[in-house]
Enzyme design. Structure first.
Site, PDB file in Angstrom:
ATOM      1  N   HIS A  91       0.877  -1.122  -0.129  1.00  0.00           N
ATOM      2  CA  HIS A  91      -0.061   0.024  -0.066  1.00  0.00           C
ATOM      3  C   HIS A  91       1.000   1.133  -0.021  1.00  0.00           C
ATOM      4  O   HIS A  91       1.988   1.244   0.433  1.00  0.00           O
ATOM      5  CB  HIS A  91      -0.898   0.032   1.059  1.00  0.00           C
ATOM      6  N   ASP A  93      -0.277   4.429   1.267  1.00  0.00           N
ATOM      7  CA  ASP A  93      -0.486   5.434   2.140  1.00  0.00           C
ATOM      8  C   ASP A  93       0.327   4.995   3.459  1.00  0.00           C
ATOM      9  O   ASP A  93       0.622   3.969   3.792  1.00  0.00           O
ATOM     10  CB  ASP A  93      -1.939   5.389   2.605  1.00  0.00           C
ATOM     11  N   ASP A 124       6.373   0.125   7.379  1.00  0.00           N
ATOM     12  CA  ASP A 124       5.101  -0.114   7.078  1.00  0.00           C
ATOM     13  C   ASP A 124       4.579   0.960   5.922  1.00  0.00           C
ATOM     14  O   ASP A 124       4.032   2.067   6.593  1.00  0.00           O
ATOM     15  CB  ASP A 124       4.113  -0.271   8.298  1.00  0.00           C
ATOM     16  N   GLU A 158      -4.901   1.635   2.868  1.00  0.00           N
ATOM     17  CA  GLU A 158      -4.779   0.565   3.771  1.00  0.00           C
ATOM     18  C   GLU A 158      -4.933   0.699   5.372  1.00  0.00           C
ATOM     19  O   GLU A 158      -5.487   0.170   6.236  1.00  0.00           O
ATOM     20  CB  GLU A 158      -3.500  -0.291   3.687  1.00  0.00           C
ATOM     21  N   GLU A 159      -4.510   2.000   5.633  1.00  0.00           N
ATOM     22  CA  GLU A 159      -4.472   2.489   7.104  1.00  0.00           C
ATOM     23  C   GLU A 159      -5.898   3.135   7.439  1.00  0.00           C
ATOM     24  O   GLU A 159      -5.915   3.143   8.772  1.00  0.00           O
ATOM     25  CB  GLU A 159      -3.299   3.593   7.301  1.00  0.00           C
ATOM     26  N   GLU A 184       3.485  -6.799   3.963  1.00  0.00           N
ATOM     27  CA  GLU A 184       3.650  -5.861   5.072  1.00  0.00           C
ATOM     28  C   GLU A 184       4.936  -6.555   5.908  1.00  0.00           C
ATOM     29  O   GLU A 184       5.454  -7.660   5.770  1.00  0.00           O
ATOM     30  CB  GLU A 184       2.601  -6.092   5.936  1.00  0.00           C
TER      31      GLU A 184
HETATM   32 ZN   LIG Z   1       0.759  -1.598   6.228  1.00  0.00          ZN
END
Ligand SMILES: [Zn+2]
Length: 284
Positions: A91, A93, A124, A158-159, A184
């Protein structure tokens, strides 16, 4: 056909580590924190950076906004022969940097110290995202010597509400997929199991009364207390009945939010109380 190992070795020679670190630094410098209050408070610049790289590499992709300024990108890297589809997911974001005074580095400078790159999202998960991009590039340069399709899912949000993942599924991109690897961070280990998550909101309706006449009211705080005590009993009961999972550990039932009453109203039995329970289940 050459062995799997020799084909992996052939592709690994094409991993450009310096370019990979350079791309990661550039991506970390993009503040792809979702913030509707900022005009550029989204993933757009990070996605454009990735798209520019894919253009340079001659990799075609599908790009679709799942919300304004928040695109998904999907790349299919076809192998020489037909075969299963393997998805790699990342992801674009990142979560907010939070309290800046708690950082020992500028969270968006991508500073490298002792061989480690520091910044919001370095772990992350722009690190994982860039790793999967450069792995795909290496496969491409090695001639895509495999059967099947390597599909890169570069997703937004995703967050937050997982709009990117939901859009990916809604677009039919998951149809016929044999397996997926989510890039991840997981302490450099392959994570093959995941806890189930349930978030339960309990709303209690009582009856408001003055503290000097409690018998005229129904106190939801007392009921709240009983539920909290009961949670511990239920948790122990489920744990006793189910074995500890080798990877996931144990079932848990955790009260995380308890709300009732007003601070300035210490002489009033409130009408309502609320409790949030965070429940994590493990597979048998
Ligand atoms: Zn993540």
């Amino acid at each position: 056909m050459p062995s799997l190992e020799s084909r992996i070795n052939a592709a690994q020679r094409f991993v450009d580590a310096d370019a990979l670190v350079g791309t990661l630094a550039a991506l970390v410098r993009v503040q792809s924190v979702y913030d509707p209050g900022r005009p550029d408070g989204n993933e757009l610049a990070a996605v454009d950076l990735v798209a520019g790289l894919l253009d340079e590499w001659g990799m075609r992709y599908r790009r679709r906004e799942v919300a304004p300024g928040r695109p998904n990108i999907v790349v299919d890297l076809d192998g020489r022969d037909p075969g299963p589809i393997l998805v790699f997911e990342g992801h674009t974001d990142v979560v907010t940097a939070g309290d800046l005074s708690a950082w020992s580095v500028d969270p968006f400078a991508a500073e490298i110290r002792d061989g480690r790159l520091y910044g919001r999202g370095a772990c992350d998960m722009k690190g994982g995202l860039v790793a999967m991009l450069y792995a795909a590039r290496a496969l491409q340069l090695a001639g895509c010597d495999y059967a099947g399709v390597v599909r890169l899912a570069i997703l937004a949000d995703e967050e937050g509400m997982m709009l990117g993942a939901k859009g990916f599924v809604a677009d039919g991109e998951l149809e016929g997929v044999a397996a997926a690897i989510v890039c991840e961070p997981e302490g450099d280990r392959l994570c093959i199991a995941q806890k189930g998550a349930i978030r339960m909101k309990v709303s209690l309706q009582g009856r408001m009364a003055h503290g000097c006449m409690p018998e005229q009211g129904i106190n939801p705080i007392s009921a709240l207390g009983e539920i909290i005590v009961e949670c511990r009993r239920v948790e122990a009961e489920v744990r006793a009945a189910s074995p500890t999972h080798a990877l996931l550990g144990r079932f848990s039932l955790t009260p995380t939010v308890a709300l009732a009453g007003e601070q300035a109203q210490g002489n009033v039995i409130p009408a309502r109380a609320e409790l949030v329970l965070d429940i994590r289940t493990t597979a048998e």
